[in-house]
Design a protein around this motif. Structure first.
Motif, PDB file in Angstrom:
ATOM      1  N   TYR A 282       0.884  -1.268  -0.181  1.00  0.00           N
ATOM      2  CA  TYR A 282      -0.046  -0.102  -0.200  1.00  0.00           C
ATOM      3  C   TYR A 282       0.896   1.300  -0.045  1.00  0.00           C
ATOM      4  O   TYR A 282       0.451   2.457  -0.156  1.00  0.00           O
ATOM      5  CB  TYR A 282      -0.614  -0.051   1.003  1.00  0.00           C
ATOM      6  CG  TYR A 282      -1.796  -1.170   1.269  1.00  0.00           C
ATOM      7  CD1 TYR A 282      -3.034  -1.243   0.290  1.00  0.00           C
ATOM      8  CD2 TYR A 282      -1.670  -2.206   2.259  1.00  0.00           C
ATOM      9  CE1 TYR A 282      -3.937  -2.301   0.332  1.00  0.00           C
ATOM     10  CE2 TYR A 282      -2.478  -3.394   2.187  1.00  0.00           C
ATOM     11  CZ  TYR A 282      -3.457  -3.424   1.366  1.00  0.00           C
ATOM     12  OH  TYR A 282      -4.514  -4.517   1.441  1.00  0.00           O
ATOM     13  N   LEU A 283       2.139   1.250   0.218  1.00  0.00           N
ATOM     14  CA  LEU A 283       3.070   2.240   0.121  1.00  0.00           C
ATOM     15  C   LEU A 283       4.002   2.393  -1.124  1.00  0.00           C
ATOM     16  O   LEU A 283       5.321   2.617  -0.861  1.00  0.00           O
ATOM     17  CB  LEU A 283       3.909   2.110   1.569  1.00  0.00           C
ATOM     18  CG  LEU A 283       3.150   2.380   2.840  1.00  0.00           C
ATOM     19  CD1 LEU A 283       4.058   2.350   3.979  1.00  0.00           C
ATOM     20  CD2 LEU A 283       2.333   3.719   2.729  1.00  0.00           C
ATOM     21  N   ARG A 284       3.682   1.796  -2.253  1.00  0.00           N
ATOM     22  CA  ARG A 284       4.143   1.503  -3.662  1.00  0.00           C
ATOM     23  C   ARG A 284       4.545   2.879  -4.287  1.00  0.00           C
ATOM     24  O   ARG A 284       3.642   3.846  -4.059  1.00  0.00           O
ATOM     25  CB  ARG A 284       3.630   0.576  -4.351  1.00  0.00           C
ATOM     26  CG  ARG A 284       3.837  -1.000  -3.830  1.00  0.00           C
ATOM     27  CD  ARG A 284       3.140  -1.978  -5.027  1.00  0.00           C
ATOM     28  NE  ARG A 284       3.360  -3.020  -4.395  1.00  0.00           N
ATOM     29  CZ  ARG A 284       2.786  -4.297  -5.094  1.00  0.00           C
ATOM     30  NH1 ARG A 284       2.276  -4.297  -6.130  1.00  0.00           N
ATOM     31  NH2 ARG A 284       3.125  -5.542  -4.563  1.00  0.00           N
ATOM     32  N   PHE A 285       5.511   3.273  -4.820  1.00  0.00           N
ATOM     33  CA  PHE A 285       5.671   4.047  -5.743  1.00  0.00           C
ATOM     34  C   PHE A 285       6.400   3.801  -6.783  1.00  0.00           C
ATOM     35  O   PHE A 285       7.326   2.866  -6.980  1.00  0.00           O
ATOM     36  CB  PHE A 285       6.345   5.564  -5.088  1.00  0.00           C
ATOM     37  CG  PHE A 285       7.891   5.481  -4.391  1.00  0.00           C
ATOM     38  CD1 PHE A 285       8.667   5.603  -5.237  1.00  0.00           C
ATOM     39  CD2 PHE A 285       7.805   4.506  -3.170  1.00  0.00           C
ATOM     40  CE1 PHE A 285      10.165   5.521  -4.836  1.00  0.00           C
ATOM     41  CE2 PHE A 285       9.168   4.284  -2.719  1.00  0.00           C
ATOM     42  CZ  PHE A 285      10.281   4.690  -3.534  1.00  0.00           C
ATOM     43  N   LEU A 286       6.281   4.807  -8.004  1.00  0.00           N
ATOM     44  CA  LEU A 286       7.135   4.354  -9.110  1.00  0.00           C
ATOM     45  C   LEU A 286       8.191   5.296  -9.305  1.00  0.00           C
ATOM     46  O   LEU A 286       8.446   6.356  -8.946  1.00  0.00           O
ATOM     47  CB  LEU A 286       6.169   4.383 -10.432  1.00  0.00           C
ATOM     48  CG  LEU A 286       4.841   4.026 -10.611  1.00  0.00           C
ATOM     49  CD1 LEU A 286       3.972   4.330 -11.613  1.00  0.00           C
ATOM     50  CD2 LEU A 286       5.207   2.296 -10.107  1.00  0.00           C
TER      51      LEU A 286
ATOM     52  N   THR B 229      14.320   6.416 -14.249  1.00  0.00           N
ATOM     53  CA  THR B 229      15.238   7.355 -14.574  1.00  0.00           C
ATOM     54  C   THR B 229      15.290   7.588 -16.184  1.00  0.00           C
ATOM     55  O   THR B 229      16.168   8.374 -16.610  1.00  0.00           O
ATOM     56  CB  THR B 229      16.611   7.007 -14.055  1.00  0.00           C
ATOM     57  OG1 THR B 229      16.857   5.725 -14.230  1.00  0.00           O
ATOM     58  CG2 THR B 229      16.670   7.238 -12.681  1.00  0.00           C
ATOM     59  N   ASP B 230      14.576   6.560 -16.725  1.00  0.00           N
ATOM     60  CA  ASP B 230      14.725   6.694 -18.320  1.00  0.00           C
ATOM     61  C   ASP B 230      13.376   6.788 -18.754  1.00  0.00           C
ATOM     62  O   ASP B 230      12.582   5.673 -18.474  1.00  0.00           O
ATOM     63  CB  ASP B 230      15.506   5.400 -18.793  1.00  0.00           C
ATOM     64  CG  ASP B 230      15.450   5.232 -20.156  1.00  0.00           C
ATOM     65  OD1 ASP B 230      15.045   6.086 -20.890  1.00  0.00           O
ATOM     66  OD2 ASP B 230      15.995   4.034 -20.850  1.00  0.00           O
ATOM     67  N   SER B 231      12.927   7.568 -19.537  1.00  0.00           N
ATOM     68  CA  SER B 231      11.583   7.918 -19.873  1.00  0.00           C
ATOM     69  C   SER B 231      11.313   6.668 -21.053  1.00  0.00           C
ATOM     70  O   SER B 231       9.971   6.636 -21.505  1.00  0.00           O
ATOM     71  CB  SER B 231      11.323   9.250 -20.482  1.00  0.00           C
ATOM     72  OG  SER B 231      12.115   9.597 -21.761  1.00  0.00           O
ATOM     73  N   GLN B 232      12.255   6.192 -21.648  1.00  0.00           N
ATOM     74  CA  GLN B 232      11.880   5.020 -22.778  1.00  0.00           C
ATOM     75  C   GLN B 232      11.458   3.721 -22.135  1.00  0.00           C
ATOM     76  O   GLN B 232      11.318   2.954 -22.908  1.00  0.00           O
ATOM     77  CB  GLN B 232      13.060   4.978 -23.574  1.00  0.00           C
ATOM     78  CG  GLN B 232      13.515   6.245 -24.216  1.00  0.00           C
ATOM     79  CD  GLN B 232      12.364   6.909 -25.031  1.00  0.00           C
ATOM     80  OE1 GLN B 232      11.869   6.301 -25.841  1.00  0.00           O
ATOM     81  NE2 GLN B 232      12.325   8.219 -24.901  1.00  0.00           N
ATOM     82  N   SER B 233      11.819   3.660 -20.871  1.00  0.00           N
ATOM     83  CA  SER B 233      11.536   2.227 -20.499  1.00  0.00           C
ATOM     84  C   SER B 233      10.451   2.381 -19.044  1.00  0.00           C
ATOM     85  O   SER B 233      10.147   3.405 -18.680  1.00  0.00           O
ATOM     86  CB  SER B 233      12.770   1.590 -19.900  1.00  0.00           C
ATOM     87  OG  SER B 233      13.111   2.463 -18.895  1.00  0.00           O
TER      88      SER B 233
ATOM     89  N   PRO C 192       8.599   2.069 -15.709  1.00  0.00           N
ATOM     90  CA  PRO C 192       9.295   2.566 -14.359  1.00  0.00           C
ATOM     91  C   PRO C 192       9.476   1.204 -13.322  1.00  0.00           C
ATOM     92  O   PRO C 192       8.858   0.275 -13.554  1.00  0.00           O
ATOM     93  CB  PRO C 192       8.231   3.307 -13.909  1.00  0.00           C
ATOM     94  CG  PRO C 192       6.991   3.051 -14.412  1.00  0.00           C
ATOM     95  CD  PRO C 192       7.468   2.431 -15.794  1.00  0.00           C
ATOM     96  N   ASP C 193      10.361   1.495 -12.346  1.00  0.00           N
ATOM     97  CA  ASP C 193      10.942   0.373 -11.264  1.00  0.00           C
ATOM     98  C   ASP C 193       9.456   0.626 -10.395  1.00  0.00           C
ATOM     99  O   ASP C 193       9.254   1.773 -10.047  1.00  0.00           O
ATOM    100  CB  ASP C 193      12.001   0.516 -10.766  1.00  0.00           C
ATOM    101  CG  ASP C 193      13.167   0.249 -11.912  1.00  0.00           C
ATOM    102  OD1 ASP C 193      12.816  -0.731 -12.565  1.00  0.00           O
ATOM    103  OD2 ASP C 193      14.113   0.916 -11.847  1.00  0.00           O
ATOM    104  N   VAL C 194       9.176  -0.373  -9.558  1.00  0.00           N
ATOM    105  CA  VAL C 194       8.142  -0.367  -8.587  1.00  0.00           C
ATOM    106  C   VAL C 194       8.778  -0.569  -7.134  1.00  0.00           C
ATOM    107  O   VAL C 194       9.448  -1.441  -6.933  1.00  0.00           O
ATOM    108  CB  VAL C 194       7.031  -1.286  -8.709  1.00  0.00           C
ATOM    109  CG1 VAL C 194       6.117  -1.057  -7.495  1.00  0.00           C
ATOM    110  CG2 VAL C 194       6.324  -0.937 -10.065  1.00  0.00           C
TER     111      VAL C 194
END
Length: 269
Positions: free
Chosen positions: A14-18, A21-25, A27-29
């Protein structure tokens, strides 16, 4: 304080965020594993952990636990002792008790210079003079504490003359007066009565009030300037050797709003 409280794994989704650093890939979670600022339940979680920790302390920390449970408001703790040796013992006990929860206690302040001599300077609070030439004071529990004279004092910022006297603006300004100990109740009750009359008048949130109500509200704000002249003793106790049997609170409301007084009377047998 929040970051010292760990979130159990089942609640971390419930505390996840995206983060990207690379707009082409994609996002990491990520997931926060500590209580974070900005979450509306964070103050409650931090206080719950602090109180539960205090309840589990060993008997040798009984005095520290009492302060943590009974004399702490959010992250401000205030307590009183009769002697310097008791103060030093309380300082060491509270420091050790909080250390057990992975938390460090800082911004210590006392009206006794001898006690402060036992506390590292980096852990002491820095006092400020709000007007540059007045007595040193520090904010605690939302009000100013003059540690040298052991007095609580009050400061209020009145709205500008061109502020529109609407129900929403007036309520917003009234809410800025933080009085958790109730010292300003005789002053704040006038504002509450005014708000009742404003509601009864049928005024909408953003409509300018009638002249008569607007004038009375402006007068109340102007009267707040007198708060700076009010000082309330930090310590209130009976004469040494006397045991109070009954304690009464007397509030006087003179016609002059600048002379609001609150007096305390302790009856001793």
């Amino acid at each position: 304080m929040y970051l010292q409280v760990e979130v159990r794994k089942s609640d971390r989704p419930y505390l996840r965020f995206l983060w990207n650093t690379d707009s082409q890939s994609a996002p990491d979670v990520y997931e926060f594993n500590r209580v974070v600022f900005g979450l509306n339940c964070s103050p409650f979680l931090a206080q719950l952990v602090a109180r539960e920790h205090a309840k589990t302390l060993d008997p040798e920390f009984a005095r520290a636990a009492e302060m943590m449970l009974e004399s702490t408001y959010m992250d401000d703790g205030m307590d009183s002792v009769s002697t310097i040796s008791e103060g030093v013992a309380l300082y060491k006990s509270v420091t050790a008790a909080w250390k057990g929860a992975g938390m460090a206690v800082r911004k210590w302040l006392s009206n006794a210079p001898e006690l402060l001599g036992h506390i590292p300077r980096e852990d002491q609070a820095t006092q400020l003079s709000l007007n540059g030439d007045g007595p040193s004071q520090i904010k605690t529990l939302g009000i100013s504490w003059l540690s040298d004279s052991v007095m609580f004092s009050f400061q209020a910022v009145i709205p500008p003359d061109d502020m529109m006297m609407t129900k929403s603006n007036i309520l917003r300004k009234i809410a800025t007066i933080f009085d958790p100990l109730g010292f300003l109740a005789p002053v704040i009750i006038r504002a509450k009565i005014l708000m009742q009359e404003i509601w009864a008048s049928g005024a909408t949130w953003d409509k300018v009030l009638p002249v008569e109500l607007s004038s009375r509200c402006r007068q109340w704000f102007q009267d707040l300037l007198a708060l700076s002249s009010i000082q309330v003793p930090r310590c209130l106790q009976a004469i040494e050797g006397a045991t109070p049997q009954d304690v009464e609170l007397h509030v006087f409301e003179p016609s002059d709003a600048k002379r609001y007084l609150m007096t305390f009377l302790a009856k001793s047998s």
